[in-house]
Design an enzyme around this catalytic site. Structure first.
Site, PDB file in Angstrom:
ATOM      1  N   GLY C  11       0.827  -1.109  -0.100  1.00  0.00           N
ATOM      2  CA  GLY C  11       0.153  -0.055  -0.144  1.00  0.00           C
ATOM      3  C   GLY C  11       1.002   1.219  -0.208  1.00  0.00           C
ATOM      4  N   ARG C  72       0.816  -5.182  -5.944  1.00  0.00           N
ATOM      5  CA  ARG C  72       1.075  -6.213  -5.204  1.00  0.00           C
ATOM      6  C   ARG C  72       1.450  -7.442  -6.121  1.00  0.00           C
ATOM      7  NH1 ARG C  72      -0.344  -4.860   0.181  1.00  0.00           N
ATOM      8  NH2 ARG C  72      -1.937  -3.322   0.052  1.00  0.00           N
ATOM      9  N   ASP C 103       5.526  -4.826   5.831  1.00  0.00           N
ATOM     10  CA  ASP C 103       5.805  -6.111   6.632  1.00  0.00           C
ATOM     11  C   ASP C 103       6.052  -6.864   5.033  1.00  0.00           C
ATOM     12  OD1 ASP C 103       3.109  -6.279   6.074  1.00  0.00           O
ATOM     13  OD2 ASP C 103       3.140  -7.311   8.318  1.00  0.00           O
ATOM     14  N   THR C 125       4.070   2.769   5.648  1.00  0.00           N
ATOM     15  CA  THR C 125       2.731   2.429   5.778  1.00  0.00           C
ATOM     16  C   THR C 125       1.854   3.299   6.714  1.00  0.00           C
ATOM     17  OG1 THR C 125       1.292   0.825   7.031  1.00  0.00           O
ATOM     18  CG2 THR C 125       3.666   0.727   7.248  1.00  0.00           C
ATOM     19  N   ASP C 127      -0.402   2.790   8.579  1.00  0.00           N
ATOM     20  CA  ASP C 127      -1.129   2.067   9.663  1.00  0.00           C
ATOM     21  C   ASP C 127      -0.278   2.318  10.912  1.00  0.00           C
ATOM     22  OD1 ASP C 127      -3.264   1.302   7.997  1.00  0.00           O
ATOM     23  OD2 ASP C 127      -2.433  -0.570   7.837  1.00  0.00           O
ATOM     24  N   ASP C 129       1.790  -0.104  11.503  1.00  0.00           N
ATOM     25  CA  ASP C 129       1.715  -1.493  12.140  1.00  0.00           C
ATOM     26  C   ASP C 129       3.131  -2.394  12.254  1.00  0.00           C
ATOM     27  OD1 ASP C 129       1.831  -1.614   9.184  1.00  0.00           O
ATOM     28  OD2 ASP C 129       0.229  -2.792   9.057  1.00  0.00           O
ATOM     29  N   ARG C 171      -5.928  -3.012  10.780  1.00  0.00           N
ATOM     30  CA  ARG C 171      -6.453  -4.419  10.751  1.00  0.00           C
ATOM     31  C   ARG C 171      -5.808  -5.037  12.323  1.00  0.00           C
ATOM     32  NH1 ARG C 171      -9.100  -5.536   5.948  1.00  0.00           N
ATOM     33  NH2 ARG C 171      -8.173  -4.521   4.483  1.00  0.00           N
TER      34      ARG C 171
END
Lengths: 319, 319, 319, 319
Positions: C11, C72, C103, C125, C127, C129, C171
């Site tokens: 992303g 992707r 990741d 990213t 997020d 995350d 997520r």
């Protein structure tokens, strides 16, 4: 500690309201009463003091400026002024006072020693000119405000292939110019701490033009010179026009960024917790992400860490 | 009409890219070839001319500035320059030319008479200083840009209870100051068309303070005076500080607003349709929501409709 | 090290362009050649690889998205795909590769071991995350984007005295919801790491209404539930309407903030310097303001530090 | 006319505060007393009515929402509710009432006939769904808010080469989707007035992909279908993912644009002047730049002028 008060003093900065909210709600959480003092030390002397509740601060976290207003107060530094302040603090039985502002505001807090009211300072200034703390409340917002201006100027300067000088705040501290300059991709950054001569700037300008660069943005901290002087010198030496933008008080405004609101919220809570713990004459700061409290004296004599890393980054990336 | 070209000239304005996109895609729709000329008449003389396709303009509608760049070109007004331009137009077999810019750009288009290339002008300037049309492309964006600055200054000036002077663009036309001043709730608006004396401004300032007003925003069009002169006069006569912001080229930048993109898109299509219909030496304008085309001569001699309604509104609402 | 390449994968996030610019210009500074690989590992396999120069990245620092595009690529995880990638890296004599992503992108970098190309990852990213680093590039921008949405919703929800649910990305990691929730003064924050039941939320909602609160903003990370489910439950249990906003991919867009551009610039330079120093299979991270490099393996197995401080702050301040 | 009142009703829209300010200050200018009624007709029935002065509205022109709040009030349509309203109007000796809102609010104003209070409506709704007027207050702001979202989504969708569906407000009127769609360069616009089948949309999507277009933005008015249904159909028929953003109440928020503030200011003054002139049961509208007043009945039965010009523009420019 039963009753605390909060005031904002000196130049206002975005995020002060988030700090006020945090002080008020933390006090409520710890079952204290909390007062808001209007217009800084000026309002303190005049007893311009009102109860605040959790809902008084219900819709202010996102607002620039300060709902408590701010003022400069030379009279507060006189004995008479100070005595009036002492009287008002006693009259409202204020045990602790949170002062949000810059170095002048912290010096004001120091003169309250002996009043029986404990004091804690929170750093609120857009200049980031308090060396003891990595960041002050309002700095991140101001950097982003300057950056928006740079982005707008990029649109038109790349259409026109011109040189632009942007004068930003910062009398002693060039952080605003450095952060916004690196983030905005400015080709030259001129700050009080690291004075480049105008010749250096003009030299870089010539080099860039030779290599085909389309525009050149010069970020100038007000403490390092005047945009109109630099403009004149560029015209004289290169024969080319340079444009000037003086952002002025726009830099103090705007909705605070997430970072400033979080910093303000964290510091507001910490200030109240320090008062509860019996601390006085201290300021809250942040060091690599962690809050700390240290004495006002120590804080005001801290030395600046400088901007070497970012200045080096700028010289490598703005080829 | 088989081949058309488009150029941007003079000061750039937000929405020029949306107009370029509209010209290109309308041309494609009508099965014409379309060329982009770089850096206005300067690039025309130098033959800096490239084919554009529907996808060349695929991601520009939202961008400030102009992908075709712009330049001032004194040489274009010489016979030699004009001949070079004629040569380039013939060489690329350009039947029609769309010129996006202000009055100088339209005068440039007039000098192309006799070249065999039909010309249509689209008004692009942030000043709204073309009297023949209600609005120019870029004006709405510039008004909103100034307005954002006013909002930021409001934050801090209401915290500080101060006077602020905001100097905006507009040499002969005060529209930017008037629209942004009324929309921003400025207490005083000073424009070239309606010169108030500084005394009037200072008088209003005194009145406001007497009635308890907390801040006072003065919107000043550059054509009506200098912010620093006014600042000095305020200090001298009232003893109080006034702050200055000079927005400069920020006003030319920014993503175009919806209004500017729609106006640009509509005008771009109309320009191509006028060329197809055999029109030349005309400009596109908008009159109460409706597009029209009229001769450049008529357009350049139109008289301004003035700003009476908004100035009256300002005097009633900014008590 | 003579030739390096850079790609973005997974992303996209705001600030990736600033990182690309920093990698390119740092490489130029150290006299390396630098290549840009289009569309991540997909483009690597297809040899979609071009030289980049200092001016290729001259006007991208302020732009969202990634000029290198991203994709992707399931096929990259097959042996055939990997062999193609090896072939392309050898063909262009690429000694070092900088991978900007999350990741999955770092796992992709691991599969390049044995190719003879050193790899360094940069965390990009929205997020946040990636537990090994305090911040990822794009997170600060995304927080501020969500915050703008909260501010807009505040305008109308305080006019209407209503409940609003804002569903944001995240997520496995609730950082975006927590930071934006605390900074936006949300009354409830629901995240995967700290699941409150809907009952708790509704209980808080009832309490607030009893105390006269005018509106209630619920910040919900997508990993902790669905806005429409929560909406339904609120209607059923309280009889009152709740409104839903799903921000979706707006959260990936926007001009990067100053913080993200600085982080990206610093990490880009550091990545190039790590490659020069012979490091491979490492990622760059930031720990309390300081950059560091550690092995991808270590990074991917790091445990989250959690959000206790901010969640406690939220519970105290959002009374 | 000595005493007038103002209320906002129905969904709030940005610019309502500017209209309130204009009503109040125009009333002051004409030496009337002016009252603010809280929460629309609900507050009118409850006598939630306060004096407003020039300074009550001193810092609201730039704020979204409405300081008077708004509410839906089914009870007001009953005889009992209406009688309560009559009683309150008499009790405060309110001769004239300005109602800011949409069609429901205007119908409310009609039921006040016979109360002895003259009524004037001002159109405030983000949907632009009042056919009698070219524009309503809040529409321009909402269009620009949607546009900002489109710009953010463009960043990421061009990085990813994906399809995005943006669902915007508009039950019966697609203006928001059309204006934002054309200004944002959306490839497809789906509105209630001009239903295209999903097949058409998917067909255009396929065509675009064949021609190499990198992303496809679909603007969907809520009255013309649901984003999630369309998303599902796209997946089924093309096998490709489409992303959904539901802007929700973000569209009601935000600082009003210059256009909305000017429209609101002009309409506020005009409403007061109509009351002074003895008009009642009328609404203010704007027709090609000129304000007018016409009876509520006529206004509510006006037919929409449609969006042919813009829809044609979209089909030509979004190739």
């Amino acid at each position: 500690m039963k009753n605390i008060a909060v005031l904002t003093s000196g130049g206002d900065s975005p995020g002060m309201n988030a700090a006020i909210r945090a002080v008020v709600r933390s006090a409520v959480y710890y079952n204290m009463q909390v007062y808001g003092i209007q217009r800084g030390y000026e309002g303190l002397m005049h007893g311009d003091i009102k109860r605040l509740t959790a809902s008084s601060v219900g819709d202010i976290i996102h607002k620039g400026g300060t709902i408590l207003k701010t003022a400069r107060s030379p009279r507060f530094m006189t004995e008479e002024g100070r005595n009036q302040a002492f009287y008002q603090l006693r009259r409202h039985q204020i045990d602790g006072l949170v002062v949000i502002g810059g170095d002048g505001s912290f010096r004001g807090a120091q003169t309250l020693q002996g009043s029986g009211t404990a004091t804690i300072g929170i750093p609120g200034t857009i200049d980031n000119d308090l060396a003891y703390t990595d960041y002050t409340i309002g700095f991140d917002t101001a950097v982003n405000t300057v950056l928006e201006a740079v982005t707008k100027i990029r649109d038109t300067s790349s259409s026109h292939e011109k040189t632009t000088i942007i004068e930003v705040m910062g009398r002693n501290c060039g952080d605003l110019a450095v952060y916004a300059g690196v983030a905005g991709g400015a080709e030259s950054i001129i700050i009080p701490e690291n004075p480049v001569t105008y010749e250096d700037v003009i030299h870089k300008l010539d080099e860039g033009r030779a290599r085909g660069r389309e525009h050149h943005i010069i970020m100038l901290a007000e403490g390092a010179g005047s945009a109109s002087n630099l403009q004149q010198q560029i015209v004289e030496e290169t024969g080319e026009e340079a444009r000037v933008t003086v952002l002025g008080f726009i830099q103090r405004g705007g909705d605070p960024t997430a970072s400033d609101r979080l910093l303000a919220s964290r510091m507001g809570l910490r200030a109240v917790e320090e008062l509860r713990a019996g601390t006085s004459d201290h300021v809250i700061g942040i060091d690599r992400g962690e809050l700390f409290a240290e004495s006002i004296n120590t804080a005001l004599t801290a030395e600046s860490k400088g901007n070497e890393e970012l200045m080096r980054l700028s010289s490598i990336l703005s080829v």
